[in-house]
Design a protein around this motif. Structure first.
Motif, PDB file in Angstrom:
ATOM      1  N   LEU A  83     -51.457 -58.683 121.644  1.00  0.00           N
ATOM      2  CA  LEU A  83     -52.203 -57.654 120.925  1.00  0.00           C
ATOM      3  C   LEU A  83     -51.699 -57.498 119.492  1.00  0.00           C
ATOM      4  N   MET A  84     -50.373 -57.396 119.346  1.00  0.00           N
ATOM      5  CA  MET A  84     -49.814 -57.242 117.996  1.00  0.00           C
ATOM      6  C   MET A  84     -50.031 -58.490 117.154  1.00  0.00           C
ATOM      7  N   GLY A  85     -49.843 -59.670 117.769  1.00  0.00           N
ATOM      8  CA  GLY A  85     -50.048 -60.913 117.038  1.00  0.00           C
ATOM      9  C   GLY A  85     -51.474 -61.050 116.539  1.00  0.00           C
ATOM     10  N   GLY A  86     -52.446 -60.734 117.392  1.00  0.00           N
ATOM     11  CA  GLY A  86     -53.847 -60.794 116.979  1.00  0.00           C
ATOM     12  C   GLY A  86     -54.151 -59.823 115.862  1.00  0.00           C
ATOM     13  N   TYR A  87     -53.612 -58.610 115.982  1.00  0.00           N
ATOM     14  CA  TYR A  87     -53.833 -57.613 114.928  1.00  0.00           C
ATOM     15  C   TYR A  87     -53.206 -58.070 113.612  1.00  0.00           C
ATOM     16  N   LEU A  88     -51.947 -58.547 113.663  1.00  0.00           N
ATOM     17  CA  LEU A  88     -51.257 -58.972 112.444  1.00  0.00           C
ATOM     18  C   LEU A  88     -51.928 -60.172 111.784  1.00  0.00           C
ATOM     19  N   ILE A  89     -52.413 -61.111 112.587  1.00  0.00           N
ATOM     20  CA  ILE A  89     -53.112 -62.268 112.020  1.00  0.00           C
ATOM     21  C   ILE A  89     -54.409 -61.828 111.350  1.00  0.00           C
ATOM     22  N   ASP A  90     -55.141 -60.906 111.992  1.00  0.00           N
ATOM     23  CA  ASP A  90     -56.365 -60.394 111.365  1.00  0.00           C
ATOM     24  C   ASP A  90     -56.059 -59.634 110.077  1.00  0.00           C
ATOM     25  N   ALA A  91     -54.992 -58.855 110.080  1.00  0.00           N
ATOM     26  CA  ALA A  91     -54.682 -58.007 108.934  1.00  0.00           C
ATOM     27  C   ALA A  91     -54.012 -58.765 107.788  1.00  0.00           C
ATOM     28  N   TYR A  92     -53.077 -59.681 108.104  1.00  0.00           N
ATOM     29  CA  TYR A  92     -52.254 -60.303 107.060  1.00  0.00           C
ATOM     30  C   TYR A  92     -52.373 -61.825 106.985  1.00  0.00           C
ATOM     31  N   GLY A  93     -52.989 -62.446 107.971  1.00  0.00           N
ATOM     32  CA  GLY A  93     -53.087 -63.906 107.996  1.00  0.00           C
ATOM     33  C   GLY A  93     -51.978 -64.509 108.854  1.00  0.00           C
ATOM     34  N   SER A  94     -52.189 -65.743 109.257  1.00  0.00           N
ATOM     35  CA  SER A  94     -51.246 -66.369 110.192  1.00  0.00           C
ATOM     36  C   SER A  94     -49.906 -66.698 109.549  1.00  0.00           C
ATOM     37  N   VAL A  95     -49.895 -67.132 108.290  1.00  0.00           N
ATOM     38  CA  VAL A  95     -48.630 -67.490 107.643  1.00  0.00           C
ATOM     39  C   VAL A  95     -47.739 -66.252 107.518  1.00  0.00           C
ATOM     40  N   ALA A  96     -48.295 -65.158 107.039  1.00  0.00           N
ATOM     41  CA  ALA A  96     -47.513 -63.923 106.899  1.00  0.00           C
ATOM     42  C   ALA A  96     -47.047 -63.409 108.258  1.00  0.00           C
ATOM     43  N   THR A  97     -47.895 -63.541 109.273  1.00  0.00           N
ATOM     44  CA  THR A  97     -47.517 -63.088 110.613  1.00  0.00           C
ATOM     45  C   THR A  97     -46.331 -63.878 111.141  1.00  0.00           C
ATOM     46  N   PHE A  98     -46.347 -65.195 110.967  1.00  0.00           N
ATOM     47  CA  PHE A  98     -45.212 -65.986 111.445  1.00  0.00           C
ATOM     48  C   PHE A  98     -43.961 -65.737 110.602  1.00  0.00           C
ATOM     49  N   HIS A  99     -44.128 -65.372 109.332  1.00  0.00           N
ATOM     50  CA  HIS A  99     -42.971 -64.965 108.539  1.00  0.00           C
ATOM     51  C   HIS A  99     -42.383 -63.671 109.090  1.00  0.00           C
ATOM     52  N   MET A 100     -43.241 -62.747 109.490  1.00  0.00           N
ATOM     53  CA  MET A 100     -42.764 -61.495 110.088  1.00  0.00           C
ATOM     54  C   MET A 100     -42.026 -61.772 111.390  1.00  0.00           C
ATOM     55  N   HIS A 101     -42.581 -62.667 112.210  1.00  0.00           N
ATOM     56  CA  HIS A 101     -41.923 -63.024 113.470  1.00  0.00           C
ATOM     57  C   HIS A 101     -40.568 -63.673 113.203  1.00  0.00           C
ATOM     58  N   THR A 102     -40.516 -64.530 112.184  1.00  0.00           N
ATOM     59  CA  THR A 102     -39.256 -65.180 111.828  1.00  0.00           C
ATOM     60  C   THR A 102     -38.227 -64.135 111.414  1.00  0.00           C
TER      61      THR A 102
END
Length: 155
Positions: A76-95
């Motif tokens: 749920l959070m990953g889908g929301y973050l990808i929609d809101a910020y894009g996949s690259v930024a989301t994986f940076h956040m996860h990192t």
């Protein structure tokens, strides 16, 4: 556990900078390592600190939290973050999150007494195998006690 968390960190870096879809296959090989390291460490620690009669229940609870609730929240959070910020930024956040968790884990590990007293009774783990060869006279007595009506054994 720290190595498993750092491997997650490395995987998220790969996901953030991947250009060819086929490169995901190489990074997915790391999934087995990350899952193996984190899951087995958690179960091993659980088996050391939890009494025997509660281990199965707590392993099931860990399974429900890690693979059930954790995955649901992550999706749920990953889908929301990808929609809101894009996949690259989301994986940076996860990192970044993995880096913070790994740092906290190492800090807690280094500053607390994490030793576990384990007493192993070697006699409990010894396997005593004794092969008893049947006594022919005992066999005849058992056969005679079965009666002549029982036709399950025909010599």
């Amino acid at each position: 556990m720290t190595v498993g968390i750092l491997t997650y960190l490395f995987r998220f870096i790969i996901y953030a900078y991947i250009k060819q879809p086929w490169w995901i296959l190489g990074s997915e090989l790391l999934h087995s390592l990350t899952f193996l390291l984190t899951w087995n460490t958690a179960l091993s620690y659980l088996s050391l600190v939890i009494p025997q009669e509660f281990r199965t229940s707590l392993a099931s609870l860990l399974n429900a939290l890690y693979l059930g609730l954790g995955n649901a929240i992550g999706y749920l959070m990953g889908g929301y973050l990808i929609d809101a910020y894009g996949s690259v930024a989301t994986f940076h956040m996860h990192t970044f999150a993995c880096g913070v968790v790994a740092t906290l884990f190492v800090a807690v590990y280094m500053t607390t007494d994490t030793s576990v007293d384990v007493e192993v009774n070697k006699e409990e783990y010894m396997i005593d195998i004794k092969i008893k060869h049947p006594d022919p006279e005992e066999f005849v007595q058992v056969y005679q006690q079965m009666g002549t009506d029982d036709k399950t054994y025909d010599p």
